[in-house]
Design a protein around this motif. Structure first.
Motif, PDB file in Angstrom:
ATOM      1  N   GLY A  26       8.562  -4.138  -3.583  1.00  0.00           N
ATOM      2  CA  GLY A  26      10.007  -3.618  -4.098  1.00  0.00           C
ATOM      3  C   GLY A  26      11.117  -3.990  -3.146  1.00  0.00           C
ATOM      4  N   TYR A  78      -3.331  -6.405   4.721  1.00  0.00           N
ATOM      5  CA  TYR A  78      -3.384  -7.603   3.958  1.00  0.00           C
ATOM      6  C   TYR A  78      -4.513  -8.456   4.276  1.00  0.00           C
ATOM      7  CZ  TYR A  78       0.994  -5.967   1.874  1.00  0.00           C
ATOM      8  OH  TYR A  78       2.057  -5.364   1.278  1.00  0.00           O
ATOM      9  N   ASP A  88      -1.201   3.944   2.295  1.00  0.00           N
ATOM     10  CA  ASP A  88      -0.653   3.759   3.572  1.00  0.00           C
ATOM     11  C   ASP A  88      -0.910   5.199   3.959  1.00  0.00           C
ATOM     12  OD1 ASP A  88       0.685   3.221   5.947  1.00  0.00           O
ATOM     13  OD2 ASP A  88       2.665   2.278   4.718  1.00  0.00           O
ATOM     14  N   HIS A 139       5.678   3.105  -8.364  1.00  0.00           N
ATOM     15  CA  HIS A 139       4.234   2.505  -7.958  1.00  0.00           C
ATOM     16  C   HIS A 139       3.629   1.783  -9.251  1.00  0.00           C
ATOM     17  CE1 HIS A 139       4.882   6.402  -5.521  1.00  0.00           C
ATOM     18  NE2 HIS A 139       5.202   5.492  -4.765  1.00  0.00           N
ATOM     19  N   THR A 157       4.920  -1.912  -9.725  1.00  0.00           N
ATOM     20  CA  THR A 157       4.350  -2.838  -9.104  1.00  0.00           C
ATOM     21  C   THR A 157       2.982  -3.184  -9.220  1.00  0.00           C
ATOM     22  OG1 THR A 157       5.840  -1.823  -7.183  1.00  0.00           O
ATOM     23  CG2 THR A 157       4.474  -3.570  -6.445  1.00  0.00           C
ATOM     24  N   TYR A 174       2.250   4.839   0.329  1.00  0.00           N
ATOM     25  CA  TYR A 174       2.449   6.232   1.063  1.00  0.00           C
ATOM     26  C   TYR A 174       1.569   7.480   0.364  1.00  0.00           C
ATOM     27  CZ  TYR A 174       5.859   4.331   4.444  1.00  0.00           C
ATOM     28  OH  TYR A 174       6.492   3.560   5.348  1.00  0.00           O
ATOM     29  N   TRP A 213      14.373  -1.988  -8.784  1.00  0.00           N
ATOM     30  CA  TRP A 213      14.251  -0.881  -8.658  1.00  0.00           C
ATOM     31  C   TRP A 213      14.337  -0.279 -10.111  1.00  0.00           C
ATOM     32  CZ3 TRP A 213      13.976   3.954  -5.089  1.00  0.00           C
ATOM     33  CH2 TRP A 213      12.793   3.264  -4.042  1.00  0.00           C
ATOM     34  N   TRP A 214      13.564   1.047 -10.719  1.00  0.00           N
ATOM     35  CA  TRP A 214      13.797   1.537 -11.922  1.00  0.00           C
ATOM     36  C   TRP A 214      14.730   2.771 -11.675  1.00  0.00           C
ATOM     37  CZ3 TRP A 214      12.468  -0.127 -16.876  1.00  0.00           C
ATOM     38  CH2 TRP A 214      11.716  -1.253 -16.575  1.00  0.00           C
ATOM     39  N   ASP A 244      13.158  -2.797  -1.583  1.00  0.00           N
ATOM     40  CA  ASP A 244      13.277  -1.522  -0.465  1.00  0.00           C
ATOM     41  C   ASP A 244      12.743  -2.040   0.556  1.00  0.00           C
ATOM     42  OD1 ASP A 244      11.067  -0.931  -2.278  1.00  0.00           O
ATOM     43  OD2 ASP A 244      11.054   0.804  -1.154  1.00  0.00           O
ATOM     44  N   ILE A 245      11.672  -2.986   0.629  1.00  0.00           N
ATOM     45  CA  ILE A 245      10.706  -3.277   1.602  1.00  0.00           C
ATOM     46  C   ILE A 245      10.442  -4.594   2.027  1.00  0.00           C
ATOM     47  CG2 ILE A 245       9.264  -0.895   1.690  1.00  0.00           C
ATOM     48  CD1 ILE A 245       6.903  -2.269   0.449  1.00  0.00           C
ATOM     49  N   HIS A 302      10.799  -7.145  -6.259  1.00  0.00           N
ATOM     50  CA  HIS A 302      11.169  -6.874  -7.531  1.00  0.00           C
ATOM     51  C   HIS A 302      12.084  -5.577  -7.324  1.00  0.00           C
ATOM     52  CE1 HIS A 302       9.190  -3.174  -7.612  1.00  0.00           C
ATOM     53  NE2 HIS A 302       8.001  -3.635  -7.098  1.00  0.00           N
ATOM     54  N   HIS A 343       4.416   7.463  -8.880  1.00  0.00           N
ATOM     55  CA  HIS A 343       5.243   7.691  -9.843  1.00  0.00           C
ATOM     56  C   HIS A 343       5.506   6.278 -10.589  1.00  0.00           C
ATOM     57  CE1 HIS A 343       8.414   5.951  -7.748  1.00  0.00           C
ATOM     58  NE2 HIS A 343       8.215   6.827  -6.767  1.00  0.00           N
ATOM     59  N   ILE A 349       0.898  -1.087   0.008  1.00  0.00           N
ATOM     60  CA  ILE A 349       0.028   0.174   0.222  1.00  0.00           C
ATOM     61  C   ILE A 349       0.956   1.237  -0.119  1.00  0.00           C
ATOM     62  CG2 ILE A 349      -2.171  -1.270   0.772  1.00  0.00           C
ATOM     63  CD1 ILE A 349      -1.277  -0.117   3.690  1.00  0.00           C
TER      64      ILE A 349
HETATM   65  N1  MSP Z   1       3.781   2.151   2.665  1.00  0.00           N
HETATM   66  C1  MSP Z   1       4.801   1.501   2.264  1.00  0.00           C
HETATM   67  C2  MSP Z   1       4.490  -0.071   1.947  1.00  0.00           C
HETATM   68  C3  MSP Z   1       3.790  -0.661   3.064  1.00  0.00           C
HETATM   69  S1  MSP Z   1       3.248  -2.328   2.457  1.00  0.00           S
HETATM   70  C4  MSP Z   1       2.529  -2.829   3.870  1.00  0.00           C
HETATM   71  C5  MSP Z   1       5.830   1.992   0.973  1.00  0.00           C
HETATM   72  N2  MSP Z   1       5.058   2.845   0.273  1.00  0.00           N
HETATM   73  S2  MSP Z   1       5.884   3.531  -0.897  1.00  0.00           S
HETATM   74  O1  MSP Z   1       4.948   4.429  -1.470  1.00  0.00           O
HETATM   75  O2  MSP Z   1       7.081   4.068  -0.489  1.00  0.00           O
HETATM   76  O3  MSP Z   1       5.980   2.442  -1.968  1.00  0.00           O
HETATM   77  C6  MSP Z   1       6.975   1.716  -2.038  1.00  0.00           C
HETATM   78  C7  MSP Z   1       7.115   0.714  -3.338  1.00  0.00           C
HETATM   79  O4  MSP Z   1       6.692   1.701  -4.547  1.00  0.00           O
HETATM   80  C8  MSP Z   1       8.020  -0.070  -3.528  1.00  0.00           C
HETATM   81  O5  MSP Z   1       8.261  -1.355  -2.607  1.00  0.00           O
HETATM   82  C9  MSP Z   1       7.999  -0.638  -4.967  1.00  0.00           C
HETATM   83  O6  MSP Z   1       6.939  -1.335  -5.135  1.00  0.00           O
HETATM   84  C10 MSP Z   1       7.477   0.874  -5.454  1.00  0.00           C
HETATM   85  N3  MSP Z   1       8.630   1.649  -5.955  1.00  0.00           N
HETATM   86  C11 MSP Z   1       8.801   2.994  -5.257  1.00  0.00           C
HETATM   87  N4  MSP Z   1      10.003   3.617  -6.214  1.00  0.00           N
HETATM   88  C12 MSP Z   1      10.277   2.549  -7.224  1.00  0.00           C
HETATM   89  C13 MSP Z   1      11.231   2.548  -8.124  1.00  0.00           C
HETATM   90  N5  MSP Z   1      12.045   3.434  -8.365  1.00  0.00           N
HETATM   91  N6  MSP Z   1      11.191   1.241  -8.920  1.00  0.00           N
HETATM   92  C14 MSP Z   1      10.442   0.211  -8.608  1.00  0.00           C
HETATM   93  N7  MSP Z   1       9.584   0.234  -7.641  1.00  0.00           N
HETATM   94  C15 MSP Z   1       9.577   1.395  -6.660  1.00  0.00           C
HETATM   95  O7  MSP Z   1       6.856   1.783   1.164  1.00  0.00           O
END
Ligand code: MSP
Length: 521
Positions: free
Chosen positions: A268, A242, A61, A33, A36, A24, A299-300, A270-271, A297, A30, A22
């Motif tokens: 991603g 979830y 989130d 997001h 994914t 933020y 990152w771009w 990162d998490i 997955h 962008h 979910i």
């Molecule tokens: N809110 C948390 C996730 C909570 S899930 C229980 C969060 N949100 S976020 O808005 O930062 O989104 C993170 C997700 O966005 C990454 O895990 C990935 O899926 C996607 N991405 C954000 N930037 C990205 C790139 N540059 N490349 C690919 N995906 C990335 O973390």
């Protein structure tokens, strides 16, 4: 399957539950997001084509310090701010024709009740205790960091950290080190891809500290039951989405019984830690089943550079779709890099994929075959004669494709699946060149009919599979082959009765994959 038995009934076998993180709501959506979400959409669509009962969840989130700050910076109350930004994510899902079954917001009452119930259950099981946190916190990452993890006073992600000292509840994460390691061991595909699994295992082997799961220095969050000075740590709040989306804490709802545990949480890289360590630990500690899989997955980057607001190179997915088309954007993102690896967005690569793979290879195959049928077969599916070796070979290649794609999709290998589809497209194009049906028109019209039938049938199968990745264009191809809606699932792929019927009238063909002619972004 190993490790699945428990007191709780298993999700039904044909059910399939896939989730995105979910997002933020501190900022607008962008390309990351979009990526994914589109990947999950292809995964969900493929499972539906397989006849599975699918639940596909995405959402926003909305709590925590980062969102609270973003709202304050915008001069708006947090709820009004999150309403606005969450709407942007919903809107993007609509523009991308995403097939999600639900969209959850963590500010909804159904979610709040579930988080508080999980908290109470953890307290009841003596998994949470009151203490005091003193340490570093990164608001951007919404993560606590140990002193030893910092470099040059910054978080490993490059984010600034602040010193936090406050009363806090802690979750006994340290007690779950061994059970987690057992889980990874018993289920080698719990974390994919395997390289990420190894990273998580070594991190957990390095030792787990109890985790601070409440904050007191701000208020934008879910109140801790019976202690409203505290709000629930945003990751414990967020991960629970979830389950709350399925009706938790009521574990008897139809949705919960059917879909929990989730088949795959796509996130991603990162998490990954939050999903592969904290989340299963919370669940095990509450006596609940962990998800079946977490797929991380890559990152771009944009033309080789990290994507960031400060660099001003954020790619707006809506602009991308306007410039190149939705199916083209979907194809590019899902095909360009093996799912799991990092990828680089560049206009050149995008235009090459669009013109080469889609217009020249797939589009041209469809266009050539359908216009020959239109012109030379009275706009009807031709009646084939006996097949020769070349016909059998092409039909067999198309037939094998499904089994290969199935195996790849079972591991979320999206790019590999598309590669297999495009191998068959290449074979079909070679077959057209070798058979030269245009030359057969005068010399051997029966043979021409056979060749065009074989090709049309192969295109039908290709389009059935590509529906998961490029739903709009694939639907148009199936329309042009007059394939009825009720035989567009993968059950119709090998089914003889669903094959194209000689004599069936076909509508006039029109191109589905235009060449890129505009101004590149
Ligand atoms: N809110 C948390 C996730 C909570 S899930 C229980 C969060 N949100 S976020 O808005 O930062 O989104 C993170 C997700 O966005 C990454 O895990 C990935 O899926 C996607 N991405 C954000 N930037 C990205 C790139 N540059 N490349 C690919 N995906 C990335 O973390």
């Amino acid at each position: 399957m190993q490790g699945r038995g428990s007191e709780i009934p298993m999700a039904s076998a044909d059910a399939f539950y896939v989730t995105t993180p979910i997002y933020y709501v501190n900022d607008v959506p962008h390309i990351g997001h979009a990526y994914t979400t589109l990947a999950c959409d292809a995964i969900a669509r493929f499972a539906r084509l397989e006849g599975r009962r699918v639940h596909f969840l995405t959402g926003t989130d909305e709590h925590g310090q980062k969102v609270e700050k973003a709202a304050a910076d915008a001069g708006v109350a947090p709820q009004a701010f999150t309403d606005r930004v969450s709407g942007r994510f919903r809107e993007l899902a609509r523009v991308m024709a995403v097939s999600n079954d639900d969209f959850i917001r963590t500010t909804e009452p159904r979610h709040l009740a579930g988080v508080q119930a999980l908290w109470r259950e953890l307290v009841r099981r003596d998994q949470i205790y009151l203490g005091r946190y003193a340490g570093w916190y990164s608001v951007r990452d919404e993560t606590y960091f140990a002193e030893s993890e910092l470099t040059g006073g910054m978080a490993p992600t490059g984010a600034p950290v602040e010193w936090v000292e406050e009363p806090s509840y802690f979750f006994r994460l340290s007690a779950w080190q061994e059970p987690l390691l057992r889980l990874y061991e018993e289920r080698p595909d719990f974390i994919l891809p395997p390289s990420r699994r190894n990273e998580v295992i070594s991190f957990v082997k390095g030792g787990l500290q109890d985790l601070s799961v409440s904050r007191t220095s701000f208020s934008w969050g879910i109140p801790v039951p019976d202690d409203p000075d505290h709000v629930v740590y945003v990751w414990l709040d967020a991960l629970t989405n979830y389950m709350t989306a399925l009706g938790y804490p009521n574990t008897e709802t139809e949705a919960y019984r059917t879909f929990w545990p989730a088949d795959v949480h796509v996130v991603g890289k990162d998490i990954l830690r939050f999903h592969a360590i904290f989340w299963p630990a919370f669940l095990l500690a509450a006596g609940l089943q962990p998800p079946r899989r977490v797929f991380a997955h890559g990152w771009w980057t944009n033309e080789g550079q990290k994507i960031s607001k400060s660099l001003g190179n954020v790619i707006d997915p809506v602009q991308l779709i306007e410039a190149y088309g939705l199916d083209q954007t979907r194809y590019f993102l899902l095909r360009e890099v093996p799912f799991g690896n990092d990828g680089d967005f560049s206009r050149d690569a995008m235009v090459t994929r669009m013109n080469h793979d889609l217009a020249n290879d797939y589009g041209n195959l469809v266009q050539r075959v359908l216009s020959m049928i239109q012109r030379n077969c009275d706009a009807r599916v031709p009646a084939p004669g006996a097949y020769d070796d070349a016909d059998h070979r092409l039909i067999a290649a198309a037939g094998d494709m499904l089994a290969r794609v199935r195996a790849a999709m079972a591991e979320q290998a999206l790019s590999r699946s598309l590669e297999m589809v495009f191998e068959v497209i290449a074979s079909a194009n070679r077959y057209v060149d070798a058979q030269a049906p245009w030359a057969l028109r005068k010399t051997d019209p029966e043979r021409m009919a056979t060749v065009l039938y074989v090709l049309a049938e192969v295109i039908r199968r290709l389009a059935l599979v590509t529906q998961a990745f490029m739903p709009d264009a694939s639907g148009k191809i199936l329309d042009q082959l007059a394939v009825p809606d009720d035989v567009r699932s993968l059950a119709s792929f090998e089914d003889v009765a669903s094959a194209l019927q000689p004599g069936a009238a076909l509508p006039p063909p029109s191109g589905v994959f235009p060449r890129f002619a505009g101004q590149a972004l």
